[in-house]
Design a protein around this motif. Structure first.
Motif, PDB file in Angstrom:
ATOM      1  N   SER A 105       0.901  -1.273  -0.037  1.00 55.05           N
ATOM      2  CA  SER A 105      -0.019   0.045  -0.075  1.00 55.05           C
ATOM      3  C   SER A 105       0.861   1.142  -0.143  1.00 55.05           C
ATOM      4  O   SER A 105       1.996   1.317   0.266  1.00 55.05           O
ATOM      5  N   GLU A 106       0.186   2.374  -0.408  1.00 56.93           N
ATOM      6  CA  GLU A 106       1.221   3.665  -0.278  1.00 56.93           C
ATOM      7  C   GLU A 106       1.567   4.058   0.824  1.00 56.93           C
ATOM      8  O   GLU A 106       2.840   4.441   1.295  1.00 56.93           O
ATOM      9  N   GLU A 107       0.729   3.633   1.967  1.00 61.55           N
ATOM     10  CA  GLU A 107       1.291   3.786   3.365  1.00 61.55           C
ATOM     11  C   GLU A 107       2.325   2.859   3.879  1.00 61.55           C
ATOM     12  O   GLU A 107       3.180   3.398   4.633  1.00 61.55           O
ATOM     13  N   MET A 108       2.140   1.567   3.396  1.00 56.45           N
ATOM     14  CA  MET A 108       3.309   0.904   3.926  1.00 56.45           C
ATOM     15  C   MET A 108       4.638   1.211   3.132  1.00 56.45           C
ATOM     16  O   MET A 108       5.701   1.075   3.587  1.00 56.45           O
ATOM     17  N   LEU A 109       4.624   1.513   2.001  1.00 53.91           N
ATOM     18  CA  LEU A 109       5.614   1.912   1.066  1.00 53.91           C
ATOM     19  C   LEU A 109       6.208   3.370   1.878  1.00 53.91           C
ATOM     20  O   LEU A 109       7.283   3.268   2.118  1.00 53.91           O
ATOM     21  N   GLY A 110       5.417   4.273   2.320  1.00 52.20           N
ATOM     22  CA  GLY A 110       6.048   5.450   2.884  1.00 52.20           C
ATOM     23  C   GLY A 110       6.471   4.917   4.078  1.00 52.20           C
ATOM     24  O   GLY A 110       7.666   5.448   4.391  1.00 52.20           O
ATOM     25  N   ALA A 111       6.259   4.115   4.899  1.00 48.99           N
ATOM     26  CA  ALA A 111       6.927   3.595   5.987  1.00 48.99           C
ATOM     27  C   ALA A 111       8.286   3.081   5.796  1.00 48.99           C
ATOM     28  O   ALA A 111       9.287   3.113   6.660  1.00 48.99           O
ATOM     29  N   ALA A 112       7.948   2.074   4.597  1.00 49.10           N
ATOM     30  CA  ALA A 112       9.356   1.570   4.397  1.00 49.10           C
ATOM     31  C   ALA A 112      10.699   2.406   4.024  1.00 49.10           C
ATOM     32  O   ALA A 112      11.696   2.519   4.176  1.00 49.10           O
ATOM     33  N   LEU A 113       9.993   3.494   3.300  1.00 49.22           N
ATOM     34  CA  LEU A 113      11.003   4.630   2.827  1.00 49.22           C
ATOM     35  C   LEU A 113      11.643   5.500   3.761  1.00 49.22           C
ATOM     36  O   LEU A 113      12.763   5.991   3.611  1.00 49.22           O
ATOM     37  N   GLN A 114      10.998   5.267   5.020  1.00 54.21           N
ATOM     38  CA  GLN A 114      11.559   5.884   6.117  1.00 54.21           C
ATOM     39  C   GLN A 114      13.254   5.557   6.628  1.00 54.21           C
ATOM     40  O   GLN A 114      13.719   5.795   7.092  1.00 54.21           O
ATOM     41  N   MET A 115      13.308   4.200   6.084  1.00 57.76           N
ATOM     42  CA  MET A 115      14.523   3.531   6.417  1.00 57.76           C
ATOM     43  C   MET A 115      15.528   3.825   5.157  1.00 57.76           C
ATOM     44  O   MET A 115      15.175   3.168   4.055  1.00 57.76           O
ATOM     45  N   SER A 116      16.856   4.173   5.408  1.00 58.89           N
ATOM     46  CA  SER A 116      17.854   4.528   4.602  1.00 58.89           C
ATOM     47  C   SER A 116      18.119   3.306   3.675  1.00 58.89           C
ATOM     48  O   SER A 116      18.344   3.433   2.277  1.00 58.89           O
ATOM     49  N   TRP A 117      18.263   2.444   4.400  1.00 61.66           N
ATOM     50  CA  TRP A 117      18.829   1.035   3.511  1.00 61.66           C
ATOM     51  C   TRP A 117      17.763   0.238   2.591  1.00 61.66           C
ATOM     52  O   TRP A 117      17.718   0.024   1.389  1.00 61.66           O
ATOM     53  N   PHE A 118      16.437   0.675   2.904  1.00 60.07           N
ATOM     54  CA  PHE A 118      15.338   0.395   1.964  1.00 60.07           C
ATOM     55  C   PHE A 118      15.409   1.180   0.849  1.00 60.07           C
ATOM     56  O   PHE A 118      15.338   0.698  -0.275  1.00 60.07           O
ATOM     57  N   ARG A 119      15.457   2.520   0.942  1.00 59.03           N
ATOM     58  CA  ARG A 119      15.646   3.466  -0.209  1.00 59.03           C
ATOM     59  C   ARG A 119      16.679   3.147  -1.203  1.00 59.03           C
ATOM     60  O   ARG A 119      16.552   3.149  -2.108  1.00 59.03           O
ATOM     61  N   THR A 120      17.785   2.983  -0.374  1.00 58.03           N
ATOM     62  CA  THR A 120      18.977   2.746  -1.164  1.00 58.03           C
ATOM     63  C   THR A 120      18.837   1.387  -2.045  1.00 58.03           C
ATOM     64  O   THR A 120      19.237   1.445  -3.245  1.00 58.03           O
TER      65      THR A 120
END
Length: 124
Positions: free
Chosen positions: A90-105
C-alpha cells in the motif's frame, strides 16, 4: 522475442536491502524482495530532475525523492512483518519503508539497474 510497444510498462525486479544485522553487531544482513516498477518516460524523468535541482533544503529534496519512488513503485512481494506474515503493498506501507535508508538505497539501486538494460545481478 519481438519488441512490444505498450502505453504502460510494468515489470517485477529483485531488490536487495543491505541493513545492519540485529543478531550480529557490526555485520550487514542482506534481505531480498521483489518490486513492481512502472518507469517514467524520458520527458517525465527529465522534468523530475529539473524540479529536484531547484529544491533548496534537504527536506524538500527528500520529499521529492520519496514522491518519485512512490510514482514508480506499484507493488511488492516477499515482504514480511516481524511475525513472518506477508505485508500487503500500500502507499502507506511503502511510505513507512521509505523511512529506512537501507530500503530506499536498495530500491533506488534496483530501479537504476533495471533501467540500464542489464539483467539483475546475482543477489540483487
Amino acid at each position: 522475442m519481438k519488441f512490444t510497444l505498450a502505453k504502460t510498462v510494468r515489470y517485477w525486479w529483485p531488490v536487495t536491502v543491505r541493513m545492519p544485522d540485529p543478531q550480529n553487531p557490526g555485520k550487514i544482513a542482506e534481505q531480498q524482495l521483489k518490486v513492481l516498477f512502472e518507469p517514467k518516460g524520458r520527458d517525465a524523468a527529465i522534468a523530475s530532475q529539473e524540479a529536484l535541482s531547484k529544491l533548496d533544503t534537504p527536506k524538500e529534496r527528500a520529499d521529492h525523492e520519496h514522491s518519485e519512488l512512490k510514482a514508480v513503485v506499484k507493488g511488492w512481494d516477499d515482504v514480511l512483518d516481524e511475525e513472518g506474515t506477508s505485508v500487503p503493498f500500500s502507499e502507506e506501507m511503502l511510505g513507512a519503508a521509505l523511512q529506512m535508508s537501507w530500503f530506499r538505497t536498495g530500491v533506488y539501486s534496483a530501479y537504476a539497474d533495471s533501467l540500464s538494460g542489464q539483467e539483475a545481478r546475482l543477489g540483487n
